[in-house]
Design a protein around this motif. Structure first.
Motif, PDB file in Angstrom:
ATOM      1  N   UNK A   1       0.830  -1.207   0.000  1.00  0.00           N
ATOM      2  CA  UNK A   1       0.000   0.000   0.000  1.00  0.00           C
ATOM      3  C   UNK A   1       0.866   1.259   0.000  1.00  0.00           C
ATOM      4  N   UNK A   2       1.959   1.228   0.745  1.00  0.00           N
ATOM      5  CA  UNK A   2       2.863   2.387   0.795  1.00  0.00           C
ATOM      6  C   UNK A   2       3.607   2.542  -0.525  1.00  0.00           C
ATOM      7  N   UNK A   3       4.050   1.423  -1.073  1.00  0.00           N
ATOM      8  CA  UNK A   3       4.890   1.458  -2.274  1.00  0.00           C
ATOM      9  C   UNK A   3       4.173   2.059  -3.471  1.00  0.00           C
ATOM     10  N   UNK A   4       2.860   1.891  -3.556  1.00  0.00           N
ATOM     11  CA  UNK A   4       2.134   2.367  -4.736  1.00  0.00           C
ATOM     12  C   UNK A   4       2.184   3.884  -4.850  1.00  0.00           C
ATOM     13  N   UNK A   5       2.590   4.590  -3.791  1.00  0.00           N
ATOM     14  CA  UNK A   5       2.780   6.040  -3.865  1.00  0.00           C
ATOM     15  C   UNK A   5       3.754   6.378  -4.990  1.00  0.00           C
ATOM     16  N   UNK A   6       4.700   5.474  -5.254  1.00  0.00           N
ATOM     17  CA  UNK A   6       5.697   5.708  -6.292  1.00  0.00           C
ATOM     18  C   UNK A   6       5.117   5.849  -7.682  1.00  0.00           C
TER      19      UNK A   6
END
Length: 381
Positions: free
Chosen positions: A143-148
């Motif tokens: 979930x955090x990584x998709x910010x990229x």
């Protein structure tokens, strides 16, 4: 009576975190209104943040409906608005609007743009492992990584589908904030990783794309991606559906509605709901700080991945590809493409890269939706 009135005021119910968030909300409003940086995003987000952090307002705005003796007491305004986020309605509708506004012609004319769009997703998978190293579990890290991907609706979609509701405020605020800061963050790395000679490359004009190609493209992409990665269809399918409405020439009214009235309405609701998620007492935590830092790293690595692939194409094409278009591989359409042209024109005012950068830019939208599907297929419940 006076005692009850005093007890109901925000002055009694206040916490220091609320005032900090009110200050942050005012900063976002200043950036959006005063500096005119992404006002369509930052003004609704900032006002939603201000709205919900007024001491005492949360219990009114987010009140759940109750039933007493068969009589239903209605819930608060934001309780109902946020169902569009909780039930994952808003993000796919935003993608449909984006599709109805987007011209895939530059991508069809230059298929190598897919490679640049894919390279810009490096930030997602780089941050996935970084988040795990910092103690987040697999679903939280995804979930955090998709910010990229630099795509707010995708961040909301993945986080909600992975049931990481406690992380949703920090992830959405970080995603939209970094999208708004693209014109500030990206040029730093574009200049660090490229030379003046590379930035001054003038690319050949793209070939004309027929209407038949533009109609067939969204259908083929939906079929191929749907067969290979069904988890990507809610976002990718709606993106292609919106684009088909635009290109087929027989649904102009539907395309206009998707790209204007519906898109604007959903943007208002989504922006306010994103801001309203940032409640001071739950938002100001160490976990939020980690997410903000990881989100910035994801965004930077996505930009770097696109630029490095652009430099490789520059070498392989013997100087015919301007590496700056690689930075447009992040999903922020058309902002990232405009930044590529702006940076190029600082070295050569007559260098027009916008249409060349739009290829990787729209490829990045597709790439972020595919990356979302990959993460959901791995970590989804």
């Amino acid at each position: 009576m006076l005692k009850n009135l005093w007890g109901s005021t925000g002055l009694v119910q206040s916490a220091w975190q609320n005032y900090v968030m009110v200050i942050i909300a005012c900063v976002l409003l200043f950036v959006g209104i005063g500096l005119k940086k992404e006002p369509l995003l930052l003004v609704p987000i900032g006002f939603g943040m201000l709205f919900v952090n007024i001491p005492g307002a949360f219990n009114i705005l987010m009140k759940e409906p109750t039933v007493t003796d068969g009589v239903t007491s209605p819930g608060g305004l934001l309780y109902y608005m946020e169902k569009g986020v909780e039930w994952v309605i808003f993000p796919p509708l935003i993608f449909m609007g984006i599709g109805a506004m987007t011209d895939f012609g530059p991508l069809i004319a230059s298929p190598k743009s897919f490679i640049l769009g894919a390279a810009a997703q490096l930030g997602i998978f780089f941050t996935l492992f970084g988040a795990i190293l910092l103690g987040f579990d697999g679903a939280q890290a995804a979930a955090i990584a998709i910010i990229g991907g630099a795509d707010g609706p995708t961040s909301i979609y993945v986080t909600t589908m992975l049931k990481q509701f406690d992380l949703l405020p920090a992830i959405t605020v970080a995603a939209y904030s970094y999208m708004a800061l693209i014109p500030i963050i990206q040029p730093i790395f574009m200049k660090l990783l490229t030379t003046k000679k590379e930035r001054s490359v003038r690319m050949e004009q793209l070939r004309p794309v027929s209407k038949r190609e533009k109609i067939v493209f969204p259908i083929v992409v939906t079929l191929v991606c749907g067969l290979i990665l069904p988890d990507s269809l809610p976002l990718l399918g709606m993106l292609m559906f919106g684009n088909l409405l635009k290109e087929c020439l027989v649904t102009d009214r539907l395309a206009n509605t998707a790209s204007n009235g519906l898109m604007n309405g959903i943007t208002i609701f989504l922006g306010v709901c994103v801001g309203a998620k940032a409640v001071g007492t739950t938002f100001l935590t160490v976990s939020t700080l980690k997410i903000v830092v990881l989100g910035l790293a994801a965004f930077i690595m996505g930009t770097v991945g696109g630029l490095l692939m652009g430099k490789l194409m520059y070498v392989l094409s013997h100087g015919k590809v301007n590496p700056l278009i690689g930075s447009a591989g992040v999903s922020a359409v058309p902002m990232a493409a405009r930044v590529s042209q702006t940076v190029a024109q600082k070295d050569d005012p007559n260098n027009y890269l916008l249409m060349h950068a739009m290829g990787p830019n729209v490829a990045g939208v597709i790439g972020s939706a595919v990356a979302a599907g990959v993460l959901l297929s791995i970590f989804g419940v």
